[in-house]
Design a protein around this motif. Sequence first.
Motif, PDB file in Angstrom:
ATOM      1  N   ASP A  25       5.442  47.474 -18.994  1.00  0.00           N
ATOM      2  CA  ASP A  25       6.282  48.350 -19.936  1.00  0.00           C
ATOM      3  C   ASP A  25       7.695  48.654 -19.606  1.00  0.00           C
ATOM      4  O   ASP A  25       8.595  48.390 -20.209  1.00  0.00           O
ATOM      5  N   GLY A  26       7.831  48.909 -18.340  1.00  0.00           N
ATOM      6  CA  GLY A  26       9.019  49.315 -17.767  1.00  0.00           C
ATOM      7  C   GLY A  26       9.918  48.131 -17.605  1.00  0.00           C
ATOM      8  O   GLY A  26      11.176  48.297 -17.939  1.00  0.00           O
ATOM      9  N   ILE A  27       9.438  47.078 -17.302  1.00  0.00           N
ATOM     10  CA  ILE A  27      10.085  45.519 -17.131  1.00  0.00           C
ATOM     11  C   ILE A  27      10.548  45.214 -18.642  1.00  0.00           C
ATOM     12  O   ILE A  27      11.402  44.659 -18.527  1.00  0.00           O
ATOM     13  N   LEU A  28       9.728  45.240 -19.798  1.00  0.00           N
ATOM     14  CA  LEU A  28      10.166  44.664 -20.810  1.00  0.00           C
ATOM     15  C   LEU A  28      10.795  45.835 -21.597  1.00  0.00           C
ATOM     16  O   LEU A  28      11.447  45.408 -22.759  1.00  0.00           O
ATOM     17  N   ASP A  29      11.201  46.967 -21.174  1.00  0.00           N
ATOM     18  CA  ASP A  29      12.022  47.923 -21.918  1.00  0.00           C
ATOM     19  C   ASP A  29      13.586  47.541 -21.593  1.00  0.00           C
ATOM     20  O   ASP A  29      14.041  47.580 -20.412  1.00  0.00           O
ATOM     21  N   PRO A  30      14.204  46.957 -22.534  1.00  0.00           N
ATOM     22  CA  PRO A  30      15.948  46.504 -22.314  1.00  0.00           C
ATOM     23  C   PRO A  30      16.484  47.544 -22.010  1.00  0.00           C
ATOM     24  O   PRO A  30      17.624  47.355 -21.100  1.00  0.00           O
ATOM     25  N   GLU A  31      16.247  48.725 -21.902  1.00  0.00           N
ATOM     26  CA  GLU A  31      17.175  49.854 -21.555  1.00  0.00           C
ATOM     27  C   GLU A  31      16.861  50.495 -19.940  1.00  0.00           C
ATOM     28  O   GLU A  31      17.447  51.356 -19.215  1.00  0.00           O
TER      29      GLU A  31
ATOM     30  N   MET B 214      14.234  47.969 -17.702  1.00  0.00           N
ATOM     31  CA  MET B 214      14.028  46.687 -17.016  1.00  0.00           C
ATOM     32  C   MET B 214      13.749  46.596 -15.578  1.00  0.00           C
ATOM     33  O   MET B 214      14.355  46.058 -14.609  1.00  0.00           O
ATOM     34  N   ARG B 215      12.885  47.584 -15.176  1.00  0.00           N
ATOM     35  CA  ARG B 215      12.179  47.605 -13.995  1.00  0.00           C
ATOM     36  C   ARG B 215      10.767  48.400 -13.884  1.00  0.00           C
ATOM     37  O   ARG B 215      10.906  49.143 -15.231  1.00  0.00           O
TER      38      ARG B 215
END
Length: 397
Positions: free
Chosen positions: A92-98, A100-101
């Motif tokens: 989820d954190g990786i795929l969140d464009p805001e 991206m980690r």
Amino acid sequence: MPSNDNLRATGNQDKTANGNHRVLITGTGLYTPKNAISNEALVASFNAWVAADNAANSDAIARGELTARTESSAEFIVKASGIHSRYVLDADGILDPERMRPRLPVRDNDQSSVQCEMGVAAAHEALAAAGVKAEDLDLVIVACSNLERPYPAVAVELQAALSAGGYAFDMNVACSSATFGIETAANAIRSGSAKRVLMVNPEICSAHLNFRDRDSHFIFGDACTAVVLEAADVATRTDGFEVLGSRLVTRFSNAIRNNFGFLNRTAAREDGAVESADDKLFIQEGRRVFREVCPLVAELITTHLGDIDATGSDLDRMWLHQANRHMNDMIARRVLGRDPSEQEAPIILDRYANTSSAGSVIAFHLHHDDLAAGSLGVLCSFGAGYSAGSVLLKRCG
């Protein structure tokens, strides 16, 4: 099967001709995270960020002060690397464009660390495969590219979590950590200072990757592997793999680098940007790495085979570091003198991506059951440093 007087067992089948203890790999284990990210999902997130960043900087781009960022595509990733998807601890954190980690919250000091938790899962599988109890271990090695803390050693924490015996320590040789760890373990057994060793590779590569870099945002995934090595005279499994020998090489290069470290905070600029600068994450010059590393690794394997009067044609299996499909094909072609088959040089990076030191062990873990007694294989790593390791293995039975 080719042999060498220094490596061949004679008389006492538990020792080599020079009196050293024979070393066997008797078990392997693999921890795979539950979350998987396809190229399509990764590209959608990356392109959303690119569009937002270009829009936010449209005036500067129009004036020629900035260059508009370029979108990526799933096809580009496959063509560049052979990777189709990857497993990660947090998607989820990786795929969140805001963001991206990955989101990996800090744990209390009394909680098990993330790498220890991964290591326990992989270790249990490896120990079960070897028929070894944790309390019978003499040494635990954690070898990986990035350790989540300097101390106390993750290996010592893992030792305690497993109720293992002996002693433990961490080591880091980037993507070659597993092969260097295997040699370290094998040398401890050959010398008689240990009988049973557990070598573990907990790789959280998603945490050191810049997901806003088009050329590298797709490269890495997370995984953990474990290997049990034993002296032949204590091993109960009869169909393991004998470690015939290992060869290691290092040559300094800045082509692959990660500058994150404890000194970062002492050099922070007034705006504090140094701690989050791009070079504090994974960076590489991909074409240069390909050009310089492939011949280095092919020569290492070929020379190592020559030590036991063997050639590439004697190899039944090549478990290569899983960084890039084109690199693996090039190295195998140079060693074998022809294109490798899928069975001869198995690829797992298509679904695991680059898992740093764990990659070659994953390939070994998933692709060794079909080999007959006497089969010869090489487990090989290569990466930052530069570093490369070759471990020759012969199937027992």
